[in-house]
Every structure is written in C-alpha cells, then in structure tokens.
Scaffold this active site. Structure first.
Site, PDB file in Angstrom:
ATOM      1  CB  CYS A 112     -33.636  -4.894  22.017  1.00  0.00           C
ATOM      2  SG  CYS A 112     -32.127  -4.945  22.961  1.00  0.00           S
ATOM      3  CG  HIS A 252     -36.556  -3.196  24.221  1.00  0.00           C
ATOM      4  ND1 HIS A 252     -36.342  -4.418  24.825  1.00  0.00           N
ATOM      5  CD2 HIS A 252     -35.334  -2.589  24.179  1.00  0.00           C
ATOM      6  CE1 HIS A 252     -35.068  -4.542  25.126  1.00  0.00           C
ATOM      7  NE2 HIS A 252     -34.440  -3.443  24.748  1.00  0.00           N
ATOM      8  CG  ASN A 282     -32.254  -4.304  27.520  1.00  0.00           C
ATOM      9  OD1 ASN A 282     -32.799  -5.250  26.958  1.00  0.00           O
ATOM     10  ND2 ASN A 282     -31.706  -3.293  26.860  1.00  0.00           N
TER      11      ASN A 282
HETATM   12  N1  ACO Z   1     -22.739   3.851  37.899  1.00  0.00           N
HETATM   13  C1  ACO Z   1     -22.209   5.051  38.214  1.00  0.00           C
HETATM   14  N2  ACO Z   1     -21.747   5.912  37.291  1.00  0.00           N
HETATM   15  C2  ACO Z   1     -21.835   5.536  36.001  1.00  0.00           C
HETATM   16  C3  ACO Z   1     -22.373   4.304  35.612  1.00  0.00           C
HETATM   17  C4  ACO Z   1     -22.832   3.444  36.624  1.00  0.00           C
HETATM   18  N3  ACO Z   1     -23.376   2.246  36.353  1.00  0.00           N
HETATM   19  N4  ACO Z   1     -22.332   4.212  34.257  1.00  0.00           N
HETATM   20  C5  ACO Z   1     -21.781   5.352  33.811  1.00  0.00           C
HETATM   21  N5  ACO Z   1     -21.475   6.151  34.864  1.00  0.00           N
HETATM   22  C6  ACO Z   1     -20.868   7.461  34.847  1.00  0.00           C
HETATM   23  C7  ACO Z   1     -20.005   7.689  33.627  1.00  0.00           C
HETATM   24  O1  ACO Z   1     -18.714   7.168  33.812  1.00  0.00           O
HETATM   25  C8  ACO Z   1     -20.014   9.198  33.540  1.00  0.00           C
HETATM   26  O2  ACO Z   1     -19.100   9.686  34.463  1.00  0.00           O
HETATM   27  P1  ACO Z   1     -18.216  10.994  34.123  1.00  0.00           P
HETATM   28  O3  ACO Z   1     -19.206  12.120  33.943  1.00  0.00           O
HETATM   29  O4  ACO Z   1     -17.350  11.142  35.335  1.00  0.00           O
HETATM   30  O5  ACO Z   1     -17.478  10.666  32.868  1.00  0.00           O
HETATM   31  C9  ACO Z   1     -21.412   9.584  34.025  1.00  0.00           C
HETATM   32  O6  ACO Z   1     -21.900   8.442  34.763  1.00  0.00           O
HETATM   33  C10 ACO Z   1     -22.384   9.870  32.900  1.00  0.00           C
HETATM   34  O7  ACO Z   1     -22.291   8.830  31.937  1.00  0.00           O
HETATM   35  P2  ACO Z   1     -23.229   8.774  30.714  1.00  0.00           P
HETATM   36  O8  ACO Z   1     -22.940   7.533  29.912  1.00  0.00           O
HETATM   37  O9  ACO Z   1     -23.191  10.099  30.014  1.00  0.00           O
HETATM   38  O10 ACO Z   1     -24.644   8.601  31.452  1.00  0.00           O
HETATM   39  P3  ACO Z   1     -26.087   8.843  30.894  1.00  0.00           P
HETATM   40  O11 ACO Z   1     -26.746   9.883  31.691  1.00  0.00           O
HETATM   41  O12 ACO Z   1     -26.117   8.933  29.402  1.00  0.00           O
HETATM   42  O13 ACO Z   1     -26.802   7.485  31.278  1.00  0.00           O
HETATM   43  C11 ACO Z   1     -27.436   5.372  30.328  1.00  0.00           C
HETATM   44  C12 ACO Z   1     -26.291   6.251  30.767  1.00  0.00           C
HETATM   45  C13 ACO Z   1     -28.310   5.071  31.521  1.00  0.00           C
HETATM   46  C14 ACO Z   1     -26.839   4.094  29.781  1.00  0.00           C
HETATM   47  C15 ACO Z   1     -28.286   6.105  29.246  1.00  0.00           C
HETATM   48  O14 ACO Z   1     -27.452   6.639  28.255  1.00  0.00           O
HETATM   49  C16 ACO Z   1     -29.262   5.178  28.602  1.00  0.00           C
HETATM   50  O15 ACO Z   1     -30.145   4.662  29.237  1.00  0.00           O
HETATM   51  N6  ACO Z   1     -29.149   4.947  27.298  1.00  0.00           N
HETATM   52  C17 ACO Z   1     -29.964   3.952  26.615  1.00  0.00           C
HETATM   53  C18 ACO Z   1     -29.289   2.636  26.772  1.00  0.00           C
HETATM   54  C19 ACO Z   1     -30.130   1.487  26.351  1.00  0.00           C
HETATM   55  O16 ACO Z   1     -31.315   1.494  26.459  1.00  0.00           O
HETATM   56  N7  ACO Z   1     -29.451   0.433  25.869  1.00  0.00           N
HETATM   57  C20 ACO Z   1     -30.082  -0.759  25.478  1.00  0.00           C
HETATM   58  C21 ACO Z   1     -30.536  -0.670  24.085  1.00  0.00           C
HETATM   59  S1  ACO Z   1     -31.404  -2.036  23.536  1.00  0.00           S
HETATM   60  C22 ACO Z   1     -30.382  -3.166  22.788  1.00  0.00           C
HETATM   61  O17 ACO Z   1     -30.494  -3.383  21.624  1.00  0.00           O
HETATM   62  C23 ACO Z   1     -29.320  -3.866  23.555  1.00  0.00           C
END
Ligand code: ACO
Length: 326
Positions: A112, A252, A282
C-alpha cells in the site's frame, strides 16, 4: 538541482459497485460491523479488467490532464502487488498500450506504500537530471487476491488505479521532502504469497499454497497510527514547515479509525485529511493516486497549497511525500 512537480493526475475504477449489504450475502457480516470498524460502505470490483487495464486507463487520463504526449515519457513506474503476471510487468504492458516508445518501464512492489515509494524513486530520477517526464501509477485488482470466505479481509479491499505525471522544473516547487521506511521484522503482519518452490528436488511442501491476502489486523492498525504521525512530522521537519502550513493530508485509505487516531497523534485537525475510503475501500497502491485525482477534479487544490501524501503497507513499508501544488 531540478525539482519534480505534478502536472497531471488520473484514476480508473471498475464500474461494478459492491456494497456492504452485498458482502453480507456472501460472508457472515453486516453493514453495521464494517461501517463502524472501518468506515467503508462500498468498493469497486473488477468484472474482468485486469490490473494493466485499470493502470492504462488511469495513466492515459493523467497524460490527458497533463497535456503531455505519451512519447514524451522517459519512464513509467507501476506500483502493484497484484500484477497481471510476474513477467511482463504491468508497466511494460501500459507502455505498449500508451505508445510511450521512449519510456523505460518497471513495476515496484511496496504494497500500500507503493505509490509513495514510486513517486520518491521518480523524484530522485528527476532531481538528478536523468529523466524529465515520468508516469507513476498505483494499480490493483485485489479482488483476485481475496479469500472470499474470510470475512476478516474480504470486506476491506477493492480494485482501482490512480496515476500522476511528474515533470522536471527549474523552480523550487512540487515535491519538497520525502521519506521511506521499511521494517522486514514485521513481514508477517500482511502477506500475499507467490509461487512456492516446486521442482524435482522438492519432496514435499511445508504447507498448502494459498494465494490470498492474510493479515494481523490489530498489529497493522497500531503500526499504521504510529507510522502516519511519525512520517508527517519527518517530512514537515525536512521541509522546515509546520503543521499549520499544510492544507491537506492524503493518507493511505485503509480504515477511517486509523486516520482519525493518526490525526490526533499528529496534532492535525481531521478535516485536513481527505477521505474517500467509504466509496472505494482499500485499493492498496492505488488509494493515494485516486484521492489526488478526485481532489484535482473537484478543484480543491490551488497553487501554493502544501499537501502530505502518507502511506503504509505490507513489508511493513511506509513513506511520505510533502509537496507544493502548482
Ligand atoms: N464482520 C463481522 N464480524 C467480523 C468481521 C466481519 N467482516 N471480521 C471479523 N469479525 C469478527 C471476528 O471474527 C471477531 O469475532 P470473535 O470475537 O467472535 O472472535 C471479532 O469480529 C473481532 O475481530 P478482530 O479482528 O479482533 O476485529 P478488530 O476490532 O481488530 O477489527 C479490523 C478488524 C477492522 C480489520 C481492524 O483490525 C483493522 O482495521 N486493522 C487494520 C487493517 C488494515 O488497515 N489493513 C490494510 C493494511 S494496508 C495493506 O498493505 C494491505
């Protein structure tokens, strides 16, 4: 010394819109979960166009806006982690379709952060006098790298391309400062495996090959917030400017909450951050180019405005460019 200025921007998004409700028909998720965790409402998904198709269209648009013939290009750099093929590069495919006969062309892989790294490389070529006109493209079809059964990743990404044309200028304008960082010790935060070694000497593979993006979401989140604010401070200091001098920050577009927290850390009002991730999700190396082109089209950018472009991504990589619009 010459300076690198942006003389044109372009973008290309596939027509097909995929909303959060559409995703909820495929995996167990909801509009409420995705919106509240990420700010993303919809994304564009290719119905067949490959990365080079989107890259070509964004590049052509940027050249048109710049009023520059393709034959005037000296170099094309395409930042992508989802090329059509390992060989030839997307940049070579774009070179051929544009008719940029004089241009060298290569792809750059920095996830990214790709567009920011590519702009930094292009600026260095311009500053040292090697090239006059460079087309920089960030292009992705991330939809082909998604595990569409993994709700943790497939809700985050989209397809698209953004491009800028950089030109050498005698005046001190355009790119004023830049910085690049890589930290391979965090390589497992974001992964997209390529072909495993397989030949007559390899008896068995350690694990099944899965050609999909995997992610340690919370680690990426913490890394991103810290790195965005550190990079903003870095490029401001290098350019001897203050936060107040900056009109816009184009970060980004991964997650609204990342941008919100980074703005707080950097001490910059959130309304200076351009945001369009609600509409495109993204698009990795493409997000910053798409955003710049939208801002340009909306005539938000006036000569003299200072902008910071700041990216972070797999590797982990991160980088920023501070520029004066002209
Ligand atoms: N819908 C519903 N529930 C979901 C989803 C979804 N799409 N995805 C995960 N969950 C659930 C999980 O299974 C978990 O359930 P559990 O508690 O029963 O086990 C719960 O939600 C919490 O999951 P987490 O992964 O801990 O959720 P978090 O609050 O961390 O949010 C997220 C996840 C949004 C991905 C966050 O961590 C984030 O934004 N991180 C940055 C990601 C990012 O920007 N990535 C791109 C980077 S750039 C590149 O180079 C590609």
């Amino acid at each position: 010394m010459k300076h690198a200025t942006i003389i044109g921007t372009g973008r290309c998004l596939p027509e097909q819109v995929m909303t959060n409700d559409d995703l909820a028909n495929i995996v167990e998720t909801s509009d409420e979960w995705i919106t509240s965790r990420t700010g993303i409402k919809q994304r564009r998904i290719s119905t067949g166009e490959n990365t080079s198709d989107l890259a070509y269209k964004a590049g052509l648009r940027a050249l048109e806006r710049a009023g520059l013939e393709a034959e005037a290009l000296d170099l094309i750099i395409c930042a992508t982690i989802t090329p059509d093929s390992f060989m030839p590069s997307v940049a070579c495919m774009v070179q051929e379709r544009l008719g940029a006969k004089r241009a060298a062309a290569f792809d750059l892989s920095a996830a990214c952060t790709g567009l920011v790294f590519a702009m930094t490389v292009a600026t260095s070529f311009i500053e040292n006098g090697m090239f006059q006109n460079i087309l920089v493209i960030g292009a992705e079809t991330l939809s082909k790298a998604m595990d569409w059964t993994d709700r943790g990743t497939c809700v985050l990404f989209g397809d698209g391309a953004g491009a800028v044309v950089l030109q050498a200028s005698e005046q001190k304008q355009g790119i004023l400062s830049m910085h690049m960082v890589s930290d391979g010790s965090k390589q497992d935060y974001l992964c997209l495996p390529a072909l495993p070694v397989s030949n007559p000497f390899v008896e068995k593979r350690d694990k099944e090959f899965t050609p999909y993006i995997s992610m340690k979401g919370q680690e990426v989140f913490k890394f991103a917030v810290r790195t965005i604010s550190d990079l903003i401070k870095n490029v401001l200091a290098k350019a001897e400017l203050q936060v107040e001098d900056v009109k816009y920050v184009v970060a980004h577009q991964a997650n609204y909450r990342i941008i919100e927290q980074a703005a707080k850390f950097a001490g910059i009002p959130l309304d200076k951050f351009f945001i369009n991730l609600d509409r495109y999700g993204n698009t990795s190396a493409a997000t910053i180019g798409i955003a710049l082109d939208e801002m340009n089209e909306k005539e938000m950018l006036k000569p003299g405005d200072k902008l910071i472009l700041v990216g972070f991504g797999g590797g982990m990589t991160s980088g920023a460019v501070l520029l004066e619009w002209n």
